[in-house]
Scaffold this motif. Structure first.
Motif, mmCIF file in Angstrom:
data_model
loop_
_atom_site.group_PDB
_atom_site.id
_atom_site.type_symbol
_atom_site.label_atom_id
_atom_site.label_comp_id
_atom_site.label_asym_id
_atom_site.label_seq_id
_atom_site.Cartn_x
_atom_site.Cartn_y
_atom_site.Cartn_z
ATOM 1 N N LYS A 43 -53.414 26.522 6.599
ATOM 2 C CA LYS A 43 -54.205 27.745 6.538
ATOM 3 C C LYS A 43 -54.743 27.951 5.137
ATOM 4 C CE LYS A 43 -50.420 30.836 5.472
ATOM 5 N NZ LYS A 43 -50.121 32.247 5.481
ATOM 6 N N HIS A 44 -55.687 28.862 5.031
ATOM 7 C CA HIS A 44 -56.334 29.161 3.754
ATOM 8 C C HIS A 44 -56.200 30.645 3.456
ATOM 9 C CE1 HIS A 44 -58.266 25.194 3.586
ATOM 10 N NE2 HIS A 44 -58.239 25.301 4.904
ATOM 11 N N ASP A 45 -55.476 30.976 2.382
ATOM 12 C CA ASP A 45 -55.238 32.372 2.049
ATOM 13 C C ASP A 45 -56.122 32.898 0.925
ATOM 14 O OD1 ASP A 45 -53.220 32.674 3.948
ATOM 15 O OD2 ASP A 45 -51.688 31.943 2.557
ATOM 16 N N ASP A 46 -56.495 32.044 -0.043
ATOM 17 C CA ASP A 46 -57.145 32.553 -1.248
ATOM 18 C C ASP A 46 -58.469 31.901 -1.637
ATOM 19 O OD1 ASP A 46 -55.001 34.352 -1.703
ATOM 20 O OD2 ASP A 46 -53.840 32.696 -2.537
ATOM 21 N N THR A 47 -58.778 30.717 -1.144
ATOM 22 C CA THR A 47 -59.997 30.032 -1.563
ATOM 23 C C THR A 47 -60.693 29.383 -0.372
ATOM 24 O OG1 THR A 47 -58.876 27.950 -1.998
ATOM 25 C CG2 THR A 47 -59.034 29.484 -3.837
ATOM 26 N N ASP A 48 -61.955 29.055 -0.561
ATOM 27 C CA ASP A 48 -62.720 28.355 0.462
ATOM 28 C C ASP A 48 -62.465 26.853 0.364
ATOM 29 O OD1 ASP A 48 -63.877 30.794 1.082
ATOM 30 O OD2 ASP A 48 -65.686 30.410 -0.079
ATOM 31 N N ASP A 49 -62.781 26.127 1.424
ATOM 32 C CA ASP A 49 -62.745 24.664 1.441
ATOM 33 C C ASP A 49 -64.141 24.189 1.820
ATOM 34 O OD1 ASP A 49 -60.934 22.721 0.760
ATOM 35 O OD2 ASP A 49 -59.764 22.870 2.596
ATOM 36 N N PHE A 50 -64.740 23.355 0.994
ATOM 37 C CA PHE A 50 -66.104 22.860 1.196
ATOM 38 C C PHE A 50 -66.038 21.401 1.623
ATOM 39 C CE2 PHE A 50 -69.660 20.481 -0.590
ATOM 40 C CZ PHE A 50 -70.765 21.200 -0.164
ATOM 41 N N PHE A 51 -66.684 21.067 2.722
ATOM 42 C CA PHE A 51 -66.725 19.686 3.217
ATOM 43 C C PHE A 51 -68.173 19.229 3.303
ATOM 44 C CE2 PHE A 51 -62.794 21.409 4.830
ATOM 45 C CZ PHE A 51 -61.892 20.380 4.664
ATOM 46 N N LEU A 52 -68.473 18.078 2.725
ATOM 47 C CA LEU A 52 -69.778 17.429 2.826
ATOM 48 C C LEU A 52 -69.512 15.982 3.208
ATOM 49 C CD1 LEU A 52 -72.856 17.075 2.395
ATOM 50 C CD2 LEU A 52 -72.347 16.699 -0.032
ATOM 51 N N VAL A 53 -69.981 15.565 4.354
ATOM 52 C CA VAL A 53 -69.743 14.202 4.825
ATOM 53 C C VAL A 53 -70.818 13.279 4.255
ATOM 54 C CG1 VAL A 53 -69.616 12.703 6.847
ATOM 55 C CG2 VAL A 53 -68.579 14.985 6.911
ATOM 56 N N LEU A 54 -70.379 12.239 3.546
ATOM 57 C CA LEU A 54 -71.302 11.254 2.999
ATOM 58 C C LEU A 54 -71.515 10.095 3.963
ATOM 59 C CD1 LEU A 54 -69.867 11.108 -0.629
ATOM 60 C CD2 LEU A 54 -71.824 12.445 0.197
ATOM 61 N N LYS A 55 -70.429 9.704 4.645
ATOM 62 C CA LYS A 55 -70.466 8.554 5.543
ATOM 63 C C LYS A 55 -69.438 8.780 6.645
ATOM 64 C CE LYS A 55 -69.632 3.568 5.359
ATOM 65 N NZ LYS A 55 -69.217 2.461 4.492
ATOM 66 N N GLY A 56 -69.756 8.372 7.861
ATOM 67 C CA GLY A 56 -68.819 8.521 8.965
ATOM 68 C C GLY A 56 -68.900 9.899 9.589
ATOM 69 N N HIS A 57 -67.811 10.316 10.234
ATOM 70 C CA HIS A 57 -67.743 11.606 10.922
ATOM 71 C C HIS A 57 -66.417 12.282 10.628
ATOM 72 C CE1 HIS A 57 -70.944 9.568 13.106
ATOM 73 N NE2 HIS A 57 -71.397 10.781 13.320
ATOM 74 N N LEU A 58 -66.430 13.603 10.657
ATOM 75 C CA LEU A 58 -65.238 14.394 10.375
ATOM 76 C C LEU A 58 -65.159 15.528 11.385
ATOM 77 C CD1 LEU A 58 -62.870 15.073 8.360
ATOM 78 C CD2 LEU A 58 -64.493 16.600 7.231
ATOM 79 N N THR A 59 -63.973 15.725 11.951
ATOM 80 C CA THR A 59 -63.728 16.864 12.839
ATOM 81 C C THR A 59 -62.779 17.810 12.130
ATOM 82 O OG1 THR A 59 -63.972 15.482 14.816
ATOM 83 C CG2 THR A 59 -62.859 17.603 15.089
ATOM 84 N N ILE A 60 -63.200 19.050 11.977
ATOM 85 C CA ILE A 60 -62.369 20.087 11.373
ATOM 86 C C ILE A 60 -61.891 20.983 12.499
ATOM 87 C CG2 ILE A 60 -62.289 22.024 9.753
ATOM 88 C CD1 ILE A 60 -64.672 20.649 8.300
ATOM 89 N N GLU A 61 -60.582 21.064 12.680
ATOM 90 C CA GLU A 61 -60.019 21.886 13.751
ATOM 91 C C GLU A 61 -59.636 23.249 13.201
ATOM 92 O OE1 GLU A 61 -57.068 20.079 16.205
ATOM 93 O OE2 GLU A 61 -58.046 18.121 16.134
#
Length: 96
Positions: A43-61
């Motif tokens: 979980k995230h209580d205090d900060t954001d998480d930034f995702f940028l995909v350069l190659k391939g695929h990512l699933t964020i649940e």
């Protein structure tokens, strides 16, 4: 500070889920990571998480949905903590 070539940075390491800092922005680390398989849900209580995909695929649940990202796509998970969800067990900062 020099320009950062994001496409070239992942070639500097081989291990997965070990983020590397490539720059800083307003006191925050900008990191690249090689992802493979699953990562610990947290979980995230205090900060954001930034995702940028350069190659391939990512699933964020998220609790209520899955976000699918491909090359060139980004997503911000609002409010968070370091990558394991616990600052005491977060990965060490590595700069490349």
């Amino acid at each position: 500070m020099n320009p950062v070539n994001l496409a070239a940075k992942p070639a500097a390491f081989t291990d997965h889920w070990q983020p590397r800092t490539v720059a800083q922005f307003n006191g925050h680390d900008l990191m690249v990571v090689k992802a493979q398989g699953e990562f610990v849900w947290h979980k995230h209580d205090d900060t954001d998480d930034f995702f940028l995909v350069l190659k391939g695929h990512l699933t964020i649940e998220l609790r209520d949905r899955k976000v699918e990202l491909g090359p060139g796509e980004l997503f911000v998970v609002p409010t968070g903590t370091p990558n394991t969800g616990d600052p005491t067990t977060a990965a060490a900062r590595r700069v490349i």
